[in-house]
Design a protein around this motif. Structure first.
Motif, PDB file in Angstrom:
ATOM      1  N   HIS A  21      33.736  30.962  41.964  1.00  0.00           N
ATOM      2  CA  HIS A  21      32.550  30.131  42.158  1.00  0.00           C
ATOM      3  C   HIS A  21      32.445  29.721  43.631  1.00  0.00           C
ATOM      4  CE1 HIS A  21      31.744  29.850  37.847  1.00  0.00           C
ATOM      5  NE2 HIS A  21      33.052  29.749  37.705  1.00  0.00           N
ATOM      6  N   ASP A  22      31.190  29.492  44.059  1.00  0.00           N
ATOM      7  CA  ASP A  22      30.920  29.171  45.460  1.00  0.00           C
ATOM      8  C   ASP A  22      31.658  30.168  46.343  1.00  0.00           C
ATOM      9  OD1 ASP A  22      29.881  27.964  47.692  1.00  0.00           O
ATOM     10  OD2 ASP A  22      31.343  26.325  47.713  1.00  0.00           O
ATOM     11  N   ALA A  23      31.312  31.448  46.159  1.00  0.00           N
ATOM     12  CA  ALA A  23      32.068  32.536  46.756  1.00  0.00           C
ATOM     13  C   ALA A  23      31.277  33.259  47.837  1.00  0.00           C
ATOM     14  CB  ALA A  23      32.485  33.526  45.675  1.00  0.00           C
ATOM     15  N   ALA A  24      31.960  34.197  48.503  1.00  0.00           N
ATOM     16  CA  ALA A  24      31.329  35.038  49.512  1.00  0.00           C
ATOM     17  C   ALA A  24      31.988  36.413  49.482  1.00  0.00           C
ATOM     18  CB  ALA A  24      31.458  34.420  50.899  1.00  0.00           C
ATOM     19  N   VAL A  25      31.234  37.417  49.957  1.00  0.00           N
ATOM     20  CA  VAL A  25      31.717  38.793  50.026  1.00  0.00           C
ATOM     21  C   VAL A  25      31.318  39.367  51.376  1.00  0.00           C
ATOM     22  CG1 VAL A  25      31.484  41.126  49.100  1.00  0.00           C
ATOM     23  CG2 VAL A  25      31.591  39.180  47.535  1.00  0.00           C
ATOM     24  N   LEU A  26      32.274  39.986  52.070  1.00  0.00           N
ATOM     25  CA  LEU A  26      31.982  40.656  53.324  1.00  0.00           C
ATOM     26  C   LEU A  26      31.968  42.158  53.093  1.00  0.00           C
ATOM     27  CD1 LEU A  26      31.575  40.473  56.440  1.00  0.00           C
ATOM     28  CD2 LEU A  26      34.070  40.779  56.637  1.00  0.00           C
ATOM     29  N   VAL A  27      30.885  42.799  53.530  1.00  0.00           N
ATOM     30  CA  VAL A  27      30.724  44.244  53.408  1.00  0.00           C
ATOM     31  C   VAL A  27      30.786  44.856  54.804  1.00  0.00           C
ATOM     32  CG1 VAL A  27      29.154  46.106  52.736  1.00  0.00           C
ATOM     33  CG2 VAL A  27      29.314  44.029  51.328  1.00  0.00           C
ATOM     34  N   GLU A  28      31.628  45.867  54.970  1.00  0.00           N
ATOM     35  CA  GLU A  28      31.727  46.592  56.234  1.00  0.00           C
ATOM     36  C   GLU A  28      31.742  48.089  55.969  1.00  0.00           C
ATOM     37  OE1 GLU A  28      34.235  43.422  59.025  1.00  0.00           O
ATOM     38  OE2 GLU A  28      35.271  45.130  58.094  1.00  0.00           O
ATOM     39  N   ASP A  29      30.815  48.789  56.574  1.00  0.00           N
ATOM     40  CA  ASP A  29      30.766  50.251  56.476  1.00  0.00           C
ATOM     41  C   ASP A  29      30.797  50.744  55.036  1.00  0.00           C
ATOM     42  OD1 ASP A  29      30.761  50.460  59.290  1.00  0.00           O
ATOM     43  OD2 ASP A  29      32.948  50.277  59.321  1.00  0.00           O
ATOM     44  N   GLY A  30      30.015  50.083  54.213  1.00  0.00           N
ATOM     45  CA  GLY A  30      29.848  50.531  52.839  1.00  0.00           C
ATOM     46  C   GLY A  30      30.945  50.132  51.882  1.00  0.00           C
ATOM     47  N   ARG A  31      31.925  49.390  52.350  1.00  0.00           N
ATOM     48  CA  ARG A  31      33.041  48.968  51.506  1.00  0.00           C
ATOM     49  C   ARG A  31      33.165  47.450  51.500  1.00  0.00           C
ATOM     50  NH1 ARG A  31      36.232  53.066  48.700  1.00  0.00           N
ATOM     51  NH2 ARG A  31      35.629  55.033  49.668  1.00  0.00           N
ATOM     52  N   ILE A  32      33.830  46.928  50.477  1.00  0.00           N
ATOM     53  CA  ILE A  32      34.135  45.504  50.442  1.00  0.00           C
ATOM     54  C   ILE A  32      35.306  45.250  51.387  1.00  0.00           C
ATOM     55  CG2 ILE A  32      34.833  43.556  49.013  1.00  0.00           C
ATOM     56  CD1 ILE A  32      32.092  44.666  48.299  1.00  0.00           C
ATOM     57  N   ALA A  33      35.106  44.386  52.346  1.00  0.00           N
ATOM     58  CA  ALA A  33      36.150  44.100  53.331  1.00  0.00           C
ATOM     59  C   ALA A  33      36.886  42.793  53.045  1.00  0.00           C
ATOM     60  CB  ALA A  33      35.533  44.040  54.728  1.00  0.00           C
ATOM     61  N   TRP A  34      36.211  41.885  52.343  1.00  0.00           N
ATOM     62  CA  TRP A  34      36.825  40.584  52.070  1.00  0.00           C
ATOM     63  C   TRP A  34      36.086  39.928  50.910  1.00  0.00           C
ATOM     64  CZ3 TRP A  34      35.013  35.611  51.867  1.00  0.00           C
ATOM     65  CH2 TRP A  34      35.964  34.578  51.900  1.00  0.00           C
ATOM     66  N   VAL A  35      36.853  39.205  50.068  1.00  0.00           N
ATOM     67  CA  VAL A  35      36.284  38.454  48.945  1.00  0.00           C
ATOM     68  C   VAL A  35      37.009  37.116  48.876  1.00  0.00           C
ATOM     69  CG1 VAL A  35      35.878  38.392  46.455  1.00  0.00           C
ATOM     70  CG2 VAL A  35      35.869  40.586  47.650  1.00  0.00           C
ATOM     71  N   GLY A  36      36.261  36.035  48.685  1.00  0.00           N
ATOM     72  CA  GLY A  36      36.916  34.735  48.552  1.00  0.00           C
ATOM     73  C   GLY A  36      35.922  33.601  48.494  1.00  0.00           C
ATOM     74  N   GLY A  37      36.404  32.399  48.729  1.00  0.00           N
ATOM     75  CA  GLY A  37      35.555  31.220  48.714  1.00  0.00           C
ATOM     76  C   GLY A  37      34.645  31.188  49.934  1.00  0.00           C
ATOM     77  N   GLY A 348      38.334  46.971  49.653  1.00  0.00           N
ATOM     78  CA  GLY A 348      38.533  48.409  49.623  1.00  0.00           C
ATOM     79  C   GLY A 348      37.618  49.153  48.683  1.00  0.00           C
ATOM     80  N   SER A 349      37.049  48.462  47.711  1.00  0.00           N
ATOM     81  CA  SER A 349      36.149  49.145  46.774  1.00  0.00           C
ATOM     82  C   SER A 349      34.800  49.387  47.437  1.00  0.00           C
ATOM     83  CB  SER A 349      35.963  48.318  45.503  1.00  0.00           C
ATOM     84  OG  SER A 349      35.260  47.113  45.766  1.00  0.00           O
ATOM     85  N   ARG A 350      34.035  50.290  46.840  1.00  0.00           N
ATOM     86  CA  ARG A 350      32.691  50.563  47.349  1.00  0.00           C
ATOM     87  C   ARG A 350      31.821  49.322  47.177  1.00  0.00           C
ATOM     88  NH1 ARG A 350      31.587  55.762  48.604  1.00  0.00           N
ATOM     89  NH2 ARG A 350      33.095  57.336  47.947  1.00  0.00           N
ATOM     90  N   ALA A 351      30.954  49.092  48.130  1.00  0.00           N
ATOM     91  CA  ALA A 351      30.083  47.920  48.081  1.00  0.00           C
ATOM     92  C   ALA A 351      28.857  48.211  47.230  1.00  0.00           C
ATOM     93  CB  ALA A 351      29.687  47.495  49.486  1.00  0.00           C
ATOM     94  N   ASP A 352      29.101  48.363  45.928  1.00  0.00           N
ATOM     95  CA  ASP A 352      28.042  48.545  44.939  1.00  0.00           C
ATOM     96  C   ASP A 352      27.892  47.216  44.212  1.00  0.00           C
ATOM     97  OD1 ASP A 352      28.155  51.151  45.779  1.00  0.00           O
ATOM     98  OD2 ASP A 352      28.993  51.958  43.918  1.00  0.00           O
ATOM     99  N   LEU A 353      26.824  46.506  44.522  1.00  0.00           N
ATOM    100  CA  LEU A 353      26.682  45.107  44.122  1.00  0.00           C
ATOM    101  C   LEU A 353      25.312  44.842  43.524  1.00  0.00           C
ATOM    102  CD1 LEU A 353      28.077  43.660  47.471  1.00  0.00           C
ATOM    103  CD2 LEU A 353      29.371  43.908  45.335  1.00  0.00           C
ATOM    104  N   VAL A 354      25.271  43.870  42.606  1.00  0.00           N
ATOM    105  CA  VAL A 354      24.007  43.478  41.979  1.00  0.00           C
ATOM    106  C   VAL A 354      23.883  41.962  42.033  1.00  0.00           C
ATOM    107  CG1 VAL A 354      22.650  43.457  39.852  1.00  0.00           C
ATOM    108  CG2 VAL A 354      24.024  45.473  40.436  1.00  0.00           C
ATOM    109  N   LEU A 355      22.818  41.493  42.647  1.00  0.00           N
ATOM    110  CA  LEU A 355      22.508  40.070  42.667  1.00  0.00           C
ATOM    111  C   LEU A 355      21.537  39.783  41.536  1.00  0.00           C
ATOM    112  CD1 LEU A 355      22.809  37.332  44.153  1.00  0.00           C
ATOM    113  CD2 LEU A 355      20.790  37.967  45.487  1.00  0.00           C
TER     114      LEU A 355
END
Length: 386
Positions: A21-37, A348-355
């Protein structure tokens, strides 16, 4: 290009991290680079910022079973079934006739339309089967067209026995495992067979799958849709990535699946459209079976491309929790494709995301039929929504 998605009210990772909850995701070059608060987000690494507005973010859906390359329409068959006519595998032959008659441009245009339809509903990875050509040339063009839009292509020449081979099914299996396989294998990753009464016997199915394995394709199996049979045993024995349908399973089938790494892909749109009983997903999960959900988009038994719709059915009629159903439609689908880079939100996973235009993933089942997908990223690029 780096993008920070922040102010995420609820982030479902489909990993052991669970829901943040109250999270953020960083995407770099098509991949997930960071996940956290969100408070800890590495803002200095981002070139672009997206405010999720407190809404829910989920992994892109992984639809591991579809038949998207076809022509024609079977609305009359559906209408008759709703009036009481029983579903039978033979209806596939009417789609075969229409598909054979269609031009390559017509098939390609319809296929791309379906892919756009899937994206608009949150599906970022789709497996596509052939099976509506059933000649060497027609099957080859179906897998070739499918390969234009996905890397997850399945050769399903053994869908049904075409009418010109009536009473000569073994001869048709010889065509499938010989010239047809030779033509289709270069475009496919998977080999599949409809192991069912009215389609192919266990012995014929083994011939098809073993021939595909010998050509470097990995096995999948349609089975136990119309009644119990030997398809599950065969799939587990050959190390199939997935057995799909599983409407009618014996205690042996359930135990065998639970002890294997073969995923059971449930297709609730089929039961909805054919009025067959829904599988008891609660029992399957509790007994240790790995379950995926897929749409089985096809013109005869499940003409839906909506994973949210399938999630809603799985929750209401198959005993799954909203979280289990979402996992089955994302990480479960990835497992059915033997993939670990999709269906999850992790570094490291692909940045395939749905809002979602909703505060929580529960709304996928809570608000059935409502278009909740607000934005879709595929490999970090917005493919749907603003």
């Amino acid at each position: 290009m780096s993008t920070l998605i922040t102010n995420i009210g609820e982030l479902t990772t489909s990993t052991e991290a669970g829901v943040l909850h109250d999270a953020a995701v960083l995407v770099e070059d098509g991949r997930i680079a960071w996940v956290g608060g969100a408070v800890d987000a590495p803002r200095s690494r981002a070139a672009e910022f997206v405010d999720a507005g407190g809404r829910a973010l989920i992994p892109g859906f992984v639809d591991s079973h579809s038949h998207l390359v076809f022509a024609g329409d079977r609305a009359a068959e559906f209408e008759a079934r709703m009036a009481g006519q029983k579903y039978a595998a033979g209806g596939i032959r009417s789609t075969v006739a229409a598909t054979r008659a269609a031009s390559e441009d017509e098939l390609r245009a319809r296929l791309r339309g379906f892919v756009d339809e899937l994206l608009a509903q949150g599906t970022t990875t789709v497996e596509i089967k052939s099976g509506y050509g059933l000649t060497v040339d027609d099957e080859e063009r179906l897998v070739r067209l499918a390969a234009e839009v996905t890397s997850e292509v399945t050769f399903l020449g053994a869908h049904v026995v075409p009418s010109e081979y009536a009473d000569r099914s073994d001869e048709y299996v010889g065509l499938v495992t010989g010239p047809m396989l030779d033509a289709c294998a270069p475009h496919a990753r998977w080999i599949d067979v409809f192991c069912e009464t009215g389609a192919f016997s266990v012995e014929q199915s083994r011939r098809v799958l073993e021939a595909g394995i010998a050509r470097g394709l990995s096995p999948r199996v349609h089975a136990s849709q119309l009644g119990p049979g030997g398809g599950v045993k065969l799939a587990v024995e050959l190390g199939a990535a997935s057995i799909d349908h599983g409407t009618y399973l014996t205690d042996y089938d359930v135990a065998a699946l639970a002890a294997s790494d073969t995923v059971l892909t449930l297709l609730p749109g089929v039961e909805f459209s054919t009025r067959q009983p829904y599988p008891d997903a609660r029992r399957l999960i509790d007994d240790g079976v790995t379950v995926a959900l897929a749409c089985d988009t096809n013109p005869g038994s499940s003409f839906t491309s909506s994973m949210p719709f399938c999630i809603a059915i799985a929750v209401r009629d198959m005993g799954m929790t909203p979280t289990e159903a979402l996992w089955a439609a994302t990480a479960g689908g990835a497992r059915a494709l033997r993939r670990d880079d999709i269906g999850i939100i992790a570094a490291g996973s692909r940045a395939d995301l749905v809002l979602l235009d909703a505060p929580t993933h529960v709304h996928l089942a809570y608000r059935p039929g409502v278009p909740l997908v607000s934005r879709v990223w595929k490999d970090g690029i917005v493919r749907f929504g603003g």
